[in-house]
Design an enzyme around this catalytic site. Sequence first.
Site, PDB file in Angstrom:
ATOM      1  CB  CYS A   1       3.301  12.159   8.676  1.00  0.00           C
ATOM      2  SG  CYS A   1       3.290  12.089   6.865  1.00  0.00           S
TER       3      CYS A   1
ATOM      4  CB  CYS B   1       6.464  -3.036   1.159  1.00  0.00           C
ATOM      5  SG  CYS B   1       6.690  -2.999   2.957  1.00  0.00           S
TER       6      CYS B   1
ATOM      7  CB  CYS C   1      14.009  -2.769   3.419  1.00  0.00           C
ATOM      8  SG  CYS C   1      12.814  -2.792   4.757  1.00  0.00           S
TER       9      CYS C   1
ATOM     10  CB  CYS D   1       8.981  14.444   8.920  1.00  0.00           C
ATOM     11  SG  CYS D   1       8.017  12.961   8.595  1.00  0.00           S
TER      12      CYS D   1
ATOM     13  NE  ARG E   1       3.762  16.404   3.120  1.00  0.00           N
ATOM     14  CZ  ARG E   1       3.689  16.008   4.398  1.00  0.00           C
ATOM     15  NH1 ARG E   1       3.790  14.755   4.704  1.00  0.00           N
ATOM     16  NH2 ARG E   1       3.521  16.888   5.356  1.00  0.00           N
TER      17      ARG E   1
ATOM     18  CB  CYS F   1      10.549  13.955   5.200  1.00  0.00           C
ATOM     19  SG  CYS F   1       9.245  15.168   5.287  1.00  0.00           S
TER      20      CYS F   1
ATOM     21  CB  CYS G   1       9.017  -0.878  -1.270  1.00  0.00           C
ATOM     22  SG  CYS G   1      10.327   0.199  -0.669  1.00  0.00           S
TER      23      CYS G   1
END
Length: 336
Positions: A184, A51, A47, A124, A256, A91, A54
């Site tokens: 979400c 972040c 990616c 999702c 969640r 998801c 991550c």
Amino acid sequence: MKYAELEKIYHQPFFDLLKQARNIHETYWPEDEVQLCTLLSIKTGGCSEDCSYCSQSARHDSGLQTERLMSCESVMERARAARENGSTRFCMGAAWKGVRSGTKRFDEVLGIVRDVSALGMEVCVTLGELGPDEAVALKDAGVTAYNHNIDTSPDHYPNIVTTHTFQDRLNTIRNVQDAGMSVCCGGIVGLGEDVSDRLKMLEVLSEFNPHPESVPINSLMPMPGTPLADSPPVDVFDVVRLIAVARIAIPKAKVRLSAGRKSLSDEGQALCFFAGANSIFYGDKLLTGGNPSVQRDLALMEKLGLVPQQPDRSLQAPHPDGDRERMPQGCAVLKP
Ligand code: SAM
Ligand code: DTB
Ligand code: SF4
């Protein structure tokens, strides 16, 4: 709900906070149910974003094996297995900065969504940034909810991510709401934030209009090679307090209990459920990290008298089978 009020609620004596959250939980969620969601990384690693928590950022040396977008057939196999396991929500996550209409990869994702949504589970996806057109296309393909976390407070966000802004996250969420998908949206604890950052995050979430349909509370899973690899764990009582405040501030949301459950004891998780958590990721893998085994989760639910949430029969697949031939993508049309 405003910060000052959230702060007052949070800093009550622990049992007073639990009592208040439990009353609200029992009013809105009297069924003792836990929603079981299965997570699948359909495109892993590489990616462009930075972040700092991550493992999938190309900017960190996490040693993760990158994988291209999964084929529709392979995703369907996993989605069917998830449904058989009792999951009512599937998801799919992709390690992208975002998606753009008219690209091959977005068309492929739309095909996957169409086919998965025909299985009758809530669908999702979490694909990064969306514009208004992409949001409408996903909704039309059958997405129930879009996951896009704000992760922390607006003030702390730039310490965690520099390649996009907190406002970029809010813009995507607005596009998701405008397209009619459920939102979400939640965050992570353990990013070096303080309690006020966590409550400011809840302030932002509780001021969404409409409220988010689900609020994932992740505990940082420190990933080797990331800037946060050596972060200390957050005290479980702080996680329980945050869940309780989320339940009070956003009463109708599914809260969640997300990443980090493997490091929680059964007793710690029980407190989280008591305080208002009513959804988990189910199955031994999250996106790249681990999760408790199905056996451990079933045993814990049994001990606590919690039952898996029943599938919502009113959730219609958005297209009858007969329409499939006209869909531009999807396993069905790709098969001979
Ligand atoms: N790229 C998309 C995005 O950023 O929205 C989707 C995938 S991203 C991995 C989904 C969410 O997982 C993040 O927003 C973050 O809240 C959570 N997450 C990622 N890595 C994590 C970690 N190491 N520990 C806890 N939560 C994590
Ligand atoms: C969310 O809030 N947590 C999930 C889901 N949304 C996509 C992801 C958790 C990721 C945990 C770290 C990993 O597996 O790489
Ligand atoms: Fe990319 Fe999402 Fe990971 Fe950020 S959290 S690096 S956007 S996959």
